[in-house]
Design an enzyme around this catalytic site. Structure first.
Site, PDB file in Angstrom:
ATOM      1  N   CYS A   2       0.777  -1.278   0.108  1.00 34.50           N
ATOM      2  CA  CYS A   2       0.101  -0.163   0.028  1.00 34.50           C
ATOM      3  C   CYS A   2       0.757   1.205   0.052  1.00 34.50           C
ATOM      4  O   CYS A   2       1.948   1.101   0.356  1.00 34.50           O
ATOM      5  CB  CYS A   2      -1.049  -0.090   1.098  1.00 34.50           C
ATOM      6  SG  CYS A   2      -1.751  -1.499   1.438  1.00 34.50           S
ATOM      7  N   ARG A  28       1.878   1.903  -5.674  1.00 35.15           N
ATOM      8  CA  ARG A  28       2.121   0.952  -4.848  1.00 35.15           C
ATOM      9  C   ARG A  28       0.903   0.111  -4.396  1.00 35.15           C
ATOM     10  O   ARG A  28       0.921  -0.824  -3.626  1.00 35.15           O
ATOM     11  CB  ARG A  28       2.567   1.807  -3.511  1.00 35.15           C
ATOM     12  CG  ARG A  28       4.298   2.047  -3.647  1.00 35.15           C
ATOM     13  CD  ARG A  28       4.580   2.618  -2.278  1.00 35.15           C
ATOM     14  NE  ARG A  28       4.565   1.710  -1.562  1.00 35.15           N
ATOM     15  CZ  ARG A  28       5.671   0.833  -1.230  1.00 35.15           C
ATOM     16  NH1 ARG A  28       6.500   0.949  -1.937  1.00 35.15           N
ATOM     17  NH2 ARG A  28       5.647  -0.189  -0.236  1.00 35.15           N
ATOM     18  N   TRP A  74      -3.775  -1.723  -1.311  1.00 39.70           N
ATOM     19  CA  TRP A  74      -3.847  -3.136  -2.165  1.00 39.70           C
ATOM     20  C   TRP A  74      -4.500  -4.129  -1.402  1.00 39.70           C
ATOM     21  O   TRP A  74      -3.805  -4.414  -0.233  1.00 39.70           O
ATOM     22  CB  TRP A  74      -2.411  -3.200  -2.875  1.00 39.70           C
ATOM     23  CG  TRP A  74      -2.455  -4.203  -3.792  1.00 39.70           C
ATOM     24  CD1 TRP A  74      -2.182  -4.438  -5.019  1.00 39.70           C
ATOM     25  CD2 TRP A  74      -2.016  -5.885  -3.417  1.00 39.70           C
ATOM     26  NE1 TRP A  74      -2.205  -5.563  -5.798  1.00 39.70           N
ATOM     27  CE2 TRP A  74      -2.059  -6.685  -4.680  1.00 39.70           C
ATOM     28  CE3 TRP A  74      -2.012  -6.487  -2.183  1.00 39.70           C
ATOM     29  CZ2 TRP A  74      -1.797  -7.950  -4.676  1.00 39.70           C
ATOM     30  CZ3 TRP A  74      -1.745  -7.799  -2.217  1.00 39.70           C
ATOM     31  CH2 TRP A  74      -1.835  -8.479  -3.493  1.00 39.70           C
ATOM     32  N   ASN A 100       0.341  -0.381   6.229  1.00 35.87           N
ATOM     33  CA  ASN A 100       0.801  -1.256   5.134  1.00 35.87           C
ATOM     34  C   ASN A 100       1.262  -2.504   5.889  1.00 35.87           C
ATOM     35  O   ASN A 100       1.958  -2.551   6.844  1.00 35.87           O
ATOM     36  CB  ASN A 100       1.725  -0.690   4.638  1.00 35.87           C
ATOM     37  CG  ASN A 100       2.468  -1.379   3.222  1.00 35.87           C
ATOM     38  OD1 ASN A 100       1.507  -2.395   2.835  1.00 35.87           O
ATOM     39  ND2 ASN A 100       3.606  -1.126   2.708  1.00 35.87           N
ATOM     40  N   GLY A 101       0.795  -3.848   5.382  1.00 32.25           N
ATOM     41  CA  GLY A 101       1.199  -5.098   5.993  1.00 32.25           C
ATOM     42  C   GLY A 101      -0.022  -5.938   6.490  1.00 32.25           C
ATOM     43  O   GLY A 101      -1.038  -5.637   6.177  1.00 32.25           O
ATOM     44  N   GLU A 465      11.636 -14.906 -18.161  1.00 31.60           N
ATOM     45  CA  GLU A 465      11.510 -13.328 -17.689  1.00 31.60           C
ATOM     46  C   GLU A 465      10.496 -12.660 -18.759  1.00 31.60           C
ATOM     47  O   GLU A 465       9.420 -11.855 -18.489  1.00 31.60           O
ATOM     48  CB  GLU A 465      12.826 -12.529 -17.620  1.00 31.60           C
ATOM     49  CG  GLU A 465      12.694 -11.026 -17.768  1.00 31.60           C
ATOM     50  CD  GLU A 465      11.735 -10.180 -16.836  1.00 31.60           C
ATOM     51  OE1 GLU A 465      11.421 -11.233 -15.892  1.00 31.60           O
ATOM     52  OE2 GLU A 465      11.491  -9.303 -17.023  1.00 31.60           O
ATOM     53  N   LYS A 469       7.200 -10.412 -18.374  1.00 34.55           N
ATOM     54  CA  LYS A 469       6.788  -9.280 -18.855  1.00 34.55           C
ATOM     55  C   LYS A 469       5.366  -9.109 -19.722  1.00 34.55           C
ATOM     56  O   LYS A 469       4.857  -8.073 -19.600  1.00 34.55           O
ATOM     57  CB  LYS A 469       8.075  -8.769 -19.743  1.00 34.55           C
ATOM     58  CG  LYS A 469       9.258  -8.179 -19.075  1.00 34.55           C
ATOM     59  CD  LYS A 469       9.147  -6.987 -18.470  1.00 34.55           C
ATOM     60  CE  LYS A 469       8.817  -6.969 -16.814  1.00 34.55           C
ATOM     61  NZ  LYS A 469       9.472  -7.584 -16.054  1.00 34.55           N
ATOM     62  N   GLU A 472       2.421  -9.865 -17.195  1.00 37.10           N
ATOM     63  CA  GLU A 472       1.979  -8.873 -16.252  1.00 37.10           C
ATOM     64  C   GLU A 472       1.258  -7.502 -16.746  1.00 37.10           C
ATOM     65  O   GLU A 472       0.698  -6.940 -16.345  1.00 37.10           O
ATOM     66  CB  GLU A 472       3.040  -8.740 -15.315  1.00 37.10           C
ATOM     67  CG  GLU A 472       4.384  -7.874 -15.777  1.00 37.10           C
ATOM     68  CD  GLU A 472       5.021  -7.809 -14.863  1.00 37.10           C
ATOM     69  OE1 GLU A 472       4.885  -7.394 -13.233  1.00 37.10           O
ATOM     70  OE2 GLU A 472       6.421  -7.534 -15.027  1.00 37.10           O
ATOM     71  N   HIS A 488       9.334 -32.410 -24.866  1.00 39.26           N
ATOM     72  CA  HIS A 488       8.857 -33.273 -23.575  1.00 39.26           C
ATOM     73  C   HIS A 488       7.350 -32.893 -22.973  1.00 39.26           C
ATOM     74  O   HIS A 488       7.142 -33.096 -22.051  1.00 39.26           O
ATOM     75  CB  HIS A 488       9.938 -33.047 -22.463  1.00 39.26           C
ATOM     76  CG  HIS A 488      11.336 -33.584 -23.024  1.00 39.26           C
ATOM     77  ND1 HIS A 488      11.566 -34.887 -23.330  1.00 39.26           N
ATOM     78  CD2 HIS A 488      12.380 -32.780 -23.463  1.00 39.26           C
ATOM     79  CE1 HIS A 488      12.824 -34.809 -23.685  1.00 39.26           C
ATOM     80  NE2 HIS A 488      13.342 -33.722 -23.763  1.00 39.26           N
ATOM     81  N   LYS A 582       3.891  -2.562  -7.204  1.00 39.72           N
ATOM     82  CA  LYS A 582       5.279  -2.519  -7.457  1.00 39.72           C
ATOM     83  C   LYS A 582       6.296  -3.064  -6.128  1.00 39.72           C
ATOM     84  O   LYS A 582       7.381  -3.606  -6.689  1.00 39.72           O
ATOM     85  CB  LYS A 582       5.647  -0.965  -7.544  1.00 39.72           C
ATOM     86  CG  LYS A 582       7.225  -0.721  -7.796  1.00 39.72           C
ATOM     87  CD  LYS A 582       7.709  -1.341  -9.079  1.00 39.72           C
ATOM     88  CE  LYS A 582       8.882  -1.070  -9.517  1.00 39.72           C
ATOM     89  NZ  LYS A 582       9.434  -1.861 -10.660  1.00 39.72           N
TER      90      LYS A 582
HETATM   91  C1  AGP Z   1       8.588  -7.889 -12.304  1.00 38.56           C
HETATM   92  O1  AGP Z   1       8.268  -6.899 -13.267  1.00 38.56           O
HETATM   93  C2  AGP Z   1       7.368  -7.809 -11.442  1.00 38.56           C
HETATM   94  N1  AGP Z   1       6.989  -6.485 -10.968  1.00 38.56           N
HETATM   95  C3  AGP Z   1       7.854  -8.763 -10.189  1.00 38.56           C
HETATM   96  O2  AGP Z   1       8.005 -10.059 -10.487  1.00 38.56           O
HETATM   97  C4  AGP Z   1       9.031  -8.217  -9.281  1.00 38.56           C
HETATM   98  O3  AGP Z   1      10.113  -8.661 -10.084  1.00 38.56           O
HETATM   99  C5  AGP Z   1       9.011  -9.040  -8.019  1.00 38.56           C
HETATM  100  O4  AGP Z   1       7.979  -8.610  -7.038  1.00 38.56           O
HETATM  101  C6  AGP Z   1      10.341  -8.711  -7.135  1.00 38.56           C
HETATM  102  O5  AGP Z   1      10.530  -7.299  -6.885  1.00 38.56           O
HETATM  103  P1  AGP Z   1      11.678  -6.709  -6.215  1.00 38.56           P
HETATM  104  O6  AGP Z   1      12.752  -6.690  -7.402  1.00 38.56           O
HETATM  105  O7  AGP Z   1      11.257  -5.291  -5.896  1.00 38.56           O
HETATM  106  O8  AGP Z   1      12.163  -7.522  -4.900  1.00 38.56           O
END
Ligand code: AGP
Length: 587
Positions: A2, A28, A74, A100-101, A465, A469, A472, A488, A582
Site C-alpha cells: 500500500c 504501490r 492494495w 501497510n502489512g 522473464e 513481462k 503482467e 517433452h 510494485k
Molecule cells: C517484475 O516485473 C514484477 N513486478 C515482479 O516480479 C518483481 O520483479 C518482484 O515482485 C520482485 O520485486 P523486487 O525486485 O522489488 O524485489
C-alpha cells in the site's frame, strides 16, 4: 504494497498535499484510497474505492489543516469497498490509522475488543480500536507503544489522534521513511511522495517508532527508549521520478537503459572485489529473489558458471527457507531486489542469518530494508523505477552479476569494457526505427491469447522473464520454456499461427535453439526470432547486437518493448496492471 503518506508542517493545505503525494505512490497500491485530518477537533475522513488519480482536489481546498495523512490500498484482508479503504478509526473517531502489512493476530484482538464494534473486514481496524482503548488511560505515545507491542506480523503505520497536533509512525517489516523538510515533515512508504519537498530522509528500521511534532523523536518499539538516526541525503531528483515526455513510466524506464547499464557498473572496485572474494570464500553460495529479480538470479547462475566456473544455487525467495538444511556460517546468500522491500526476500534473509550465513544484496533503493539488513549491499543506481514491470533494474542487476563474475576471474576491467560496450549498443538499439518495428510486431500478436518463448543456457532465464513481462502488462498467457524441453510436452500447445519467440544468441547453443525453433515452425508456429543474425526459420527477425555471453541484457530489451506495446494496443495501463503492486511487502 500500500501507499502511505503523512504530513505535518507549515503548509495549511495538508489534505491536498497528501493526495498529491499519494498520487505519486499510486503504483504501490490502487484499489481504493483515503485521507484524514483533525479539522478543529473533529476527525475528517474521505475514503473510497477507485484510483487516487480520480480524487478531485477541489473537494479539499476549503479544508485548511497543517496535519494530514492518507493511504492507497492494495487489498489483503477484506474486499475492495469504501468501508475497507484506509484510514480506519475507532468508534469514537479519536484515533485514525493508515497501515501497510498484515496484523496476523488481528482476529484475536478483534474478538477481545468486541467484533460487533467494527465496521470493516480489515485487519487494520484493530489498530485504531486498540490504541483508542489504551488512550483512555495513557498519553498518545504510550497508547501507541502498548498497542504495537501486541501486534504479530509486518506493519508500517501512521497514527493521528484528534486534539494532538502530532503524528506517530511505527514499523516492523514494511517500509516507512521520514522526510525532513524546512519546518515540515513527511512520512511515506516510498520517497517519491515527498521528493519535491526534500531529499533529506531518515529511514525507520524494524521495531522503531517516530513521533513527528515539529521535530522528530525516534524510539525503540520494544523498550520505548530513544534512539539516534542518521540523516541521509537522497541523490534522486524529483523530475527523475516523473514520466516527463513519455506516456508511461514503463516506456521511460525502458529507454533509460540507454545509460543505466553504465551507471550500474560504475561501482567502487573494492566493493566488486569484496563481493567476488566473499563468493570465492563461501562454502555454499545461494542466489535468491522474486519474479523478475529471480530470473536475474537465474541468469547469474549461468554467468558464474560460464565465466567464473563457480556453482551458485538459485532459489526463489519464497522457496528458499526449505534450503535451511544446507545453510551454515560459511554459506553466502546473495539477494536481488529492485525495491529492497520484498517480504519473501526479507524472510529468506532471516533464515540465512539464523544459520550464521552472510547476506549480500543488490538493490535499487538506497537505505531500503533489504539493503540495511544485509551484511553488504550494492546499489544498482538505476534511479526510481515506478512502473510495476521491472525493466531497467533487471538489466542493471544482470550487468552487475556479470561484472562480479568477471571480477572472480580476475578480469574486472575487461568486464567493465564488455559491459560498457553492451550499454552503448543498447543505446544504439533503442532508436525510433527499432521502436516502430517492435510496435508492428506487437500488432501481429495483440489479438492472441497465448504466446511462448524459448531460450537456452543464459537465455533460458530470459525466456522465463519474457513471459513475466508479457503476462503482467498485457494479460496474454505467455510461457517461457527451456528450448530443449519443448518436445517433452509443451510442443503439444503449438498450433497454426501460435506466436513463438525464440531467443537465439551467437553462443555455443545457437544451432540447438535454431533446431528447436524449426520444430516449432514445422507445427505451424509464427516465429519471432530475437538474434544478431537473420535466419530463414524466422517469420519476424528482431535484430539485436552480438554481445557474446552478455546476450541476456540485449535480448530482454525488445521483449520489454513488445510487452509495453501489447499492453497499450490492448487498451491497458502498462504502469499499473491489475492485481499487481510494485513492491510486494506481504508474503
Ligand atoms: C517484475 O516485473 C514484477 N513486478 C515482479 O516480479 C518483481 O520483479 C518482484 O515482485 C520482485 O520485486 P523486487 O525486485 O522489488 O524485489
Amino acid at each position: 504494497m500500500c501507499g502511505i503518506f503523512g504530513y505535518l508542517g507549515k503548509r495549511d493545505n495538508a489534505l491536498e498535499l497528501v493526495i498529491k503525494g499519494l498520487q505519486k505512490l499510486e503504483y504501490r497500491g490502487y484499489d481504493s484510497w483515503g485521507v484524514t485530518t483533525d479539522l478543529n477537533g473533529e476527525l475528517f475522513c474521505k475514503k473510497k474505492v477507485g484510483k487516487i488519480s480520480e480524487a478531485n482536489l477541489d473537494d479539499f481546498t476549503d479544508k485548511k489543516a497543517t496535519i494530514a495523512m492518507g493511504h492507497t490500498r492494495w487489498a489483503t484482508h477484506g474486499g475492495v469497498t469504501d468501508a475497507n479503504a484506509h484510514p480506519h478509526f475507532d468508534p469514537d473517531r479519536q484515533i485514525s490509522v493508515v497501515h501497510n502489512g498484515i496484523i496476523e493476530n488481528f482476529q484475536e484482538i478483534k474478538d477481545e475488543l468486541g467484533a460487533e464494534n467494527f465496521v470493516s473486514e480489515t485487519d487494520t481496524e484493530v489498530i485504531a480500536h486498540l490504541i483508542a482503548k489504551y488512550r483512555k488511560n495513557h498519553p498518545f505515545k504510550e497508547a501507541v507503544l502498548k498497542a504495537v507491542q501486541r501486534f504479530e506480523g509486518r506493519f508500517a503505520i501512521v497514527v493521528l489522534n484528534v486534539g494532538e497536533n502530532y503524528l506517530i509512525a511505527a514499523r516492523r517489516g514494511s517500509p516507512l521513511i521520514v522526510g525532513i523538510g524546512e519546518d515540515e515533515y513527511f512520512l511515506a512508504s516510498d520517497i517519491p511522495a515527498f521528493l519535491e519537498y526534500t531529499q533529506n530522509v531518515n529511514y525507520l528500521d524494524d521495531n522503531e517508532m517516530v513521533i513527528v511534532d515539529g521535530g522528530v523523536e525516534f524510539l525503540n518499539l520494544e523498550t520505548g527508549e530513544p534512539i539516534k538516526k542518521r540523516l541521509v541525503n537522497i541523490d534522486w531528483k524529483a523530475e527523475s521520478a516523473e514520466k516527463g515526455e513519455f506516456d508511461h513510466f514503463m516506456l521511460k524506464e525502458i529507454m533509460e537503459q540507454k545509460d543505466t547499464i553504465l551507471r550500474a557498473i560504475n561501482q567502487e572496485e573494492d566493493d566488486i572485489m569484496h563481493i567476488a572474494q566473499q563468493i570465492k570464500n563461501s562454502r555454499g553460495c545461494f542466489l535468491s529473489g522474486c519474479g523478475t529479480a529471480g530470473k536475474v538470479c537465474m541468469a547469474g547462475e549461468y554467468f558464474f558458471s560460464m565465466i567464473a566456473n563457480r556453482h551458485v544455487n538459485f532459489a526463489p525467495s519464497s522457496e528458499f527457507p526449505i534450503y535451511h538444511h544446507f545453510l551454515r556460517p560459511e554459506s553466502l546468500l546473495i539477494v536481488i531486489s529492485q525495491s529492497g522491500e520484498t517480504a519473501d526476500v526479507l524472510e529468506a534473509m532471516e533464515v540465512a542469518k539464523s544459520k550464521g550465513a552472510k547476506v549480500l544484496s543488490l538493490v535499487n533503493v538506497e537505505g531500503s530494508t533489504i539493503a540495511r539488513q544485509s551484511d553488504f549491499s550494492i546499489h544498482i543506481k538505476a534511479g526510481p523505477e515506478k512502473a510495476v514491470a521491472s525493466t531497467k533494474a533487471a538489466t542493471s542487476q544482470m550487468a552487475l552479476m556479470l561484472l562480479i563474475a568477471t571480477a572472480m576471474r580476475g578480469e574486472l576491467q575487461e568486464g567493465r569494457r564488455v559491459l560498457a560496450d553492451v550499454g552503448s549498443k543498447i543505446n544504439d538499439m533503442l532508436n525510433p526505427r527499432f521502436l516502430t518495428y517492435i510496435k508492428t510486431v506487437a500488432e501481429q500478436l495483440k489479438d492472441h491469447e497465448n504466446a511462448y518463448i524459448i531460450g537456452k543456457a543464459e537465455n533460458y532465464p530470459m525466456a522465463l522473464e519474457a513471459a513475466i513481462k508479457i503476462q503482467e502488462v498485457s494479460y496474454i498467457h505467455a510461457e517461457g520454456f527451456a528450448a530443449g524441453e519443448l518436445k517433452h510436452g509443451p510442443i503439444a500447445l503449438i498450433a497454426k499461427g501460435t506466436p513463438c519467440i525464440s531467443l537465439v544468441a551467437n553462443d555455443e547453443v545457437r544451432q540447438d535453439v535454431i533446431n528447436n525453433t524449426m520444430e516449432l515452425k514445422a507445427r505451424g508456429a509464427h516465429i519471432i526470432g530475437i538474434s544478431p543474425e537473420k535466419h530463414d526459420v524466422f517469420d519476424e527477425w528482431i535484430k539485436v547486437p552480438d554481445v557474446g555471453v552478455a546476450s541476456p541484457l540485449v535480448n530482454i530489451v525488445p521483449i520489454q518493448l513488445l510487452a509495453y506495446y501489447l499492453a497499450v494496443q490492448r487498451g491497458l495501463d502498462p504502469d499499473m496492471p491489475r492485481n499487481l503492486a510494485k513492491s510486494v511487502t506481504v508474503k
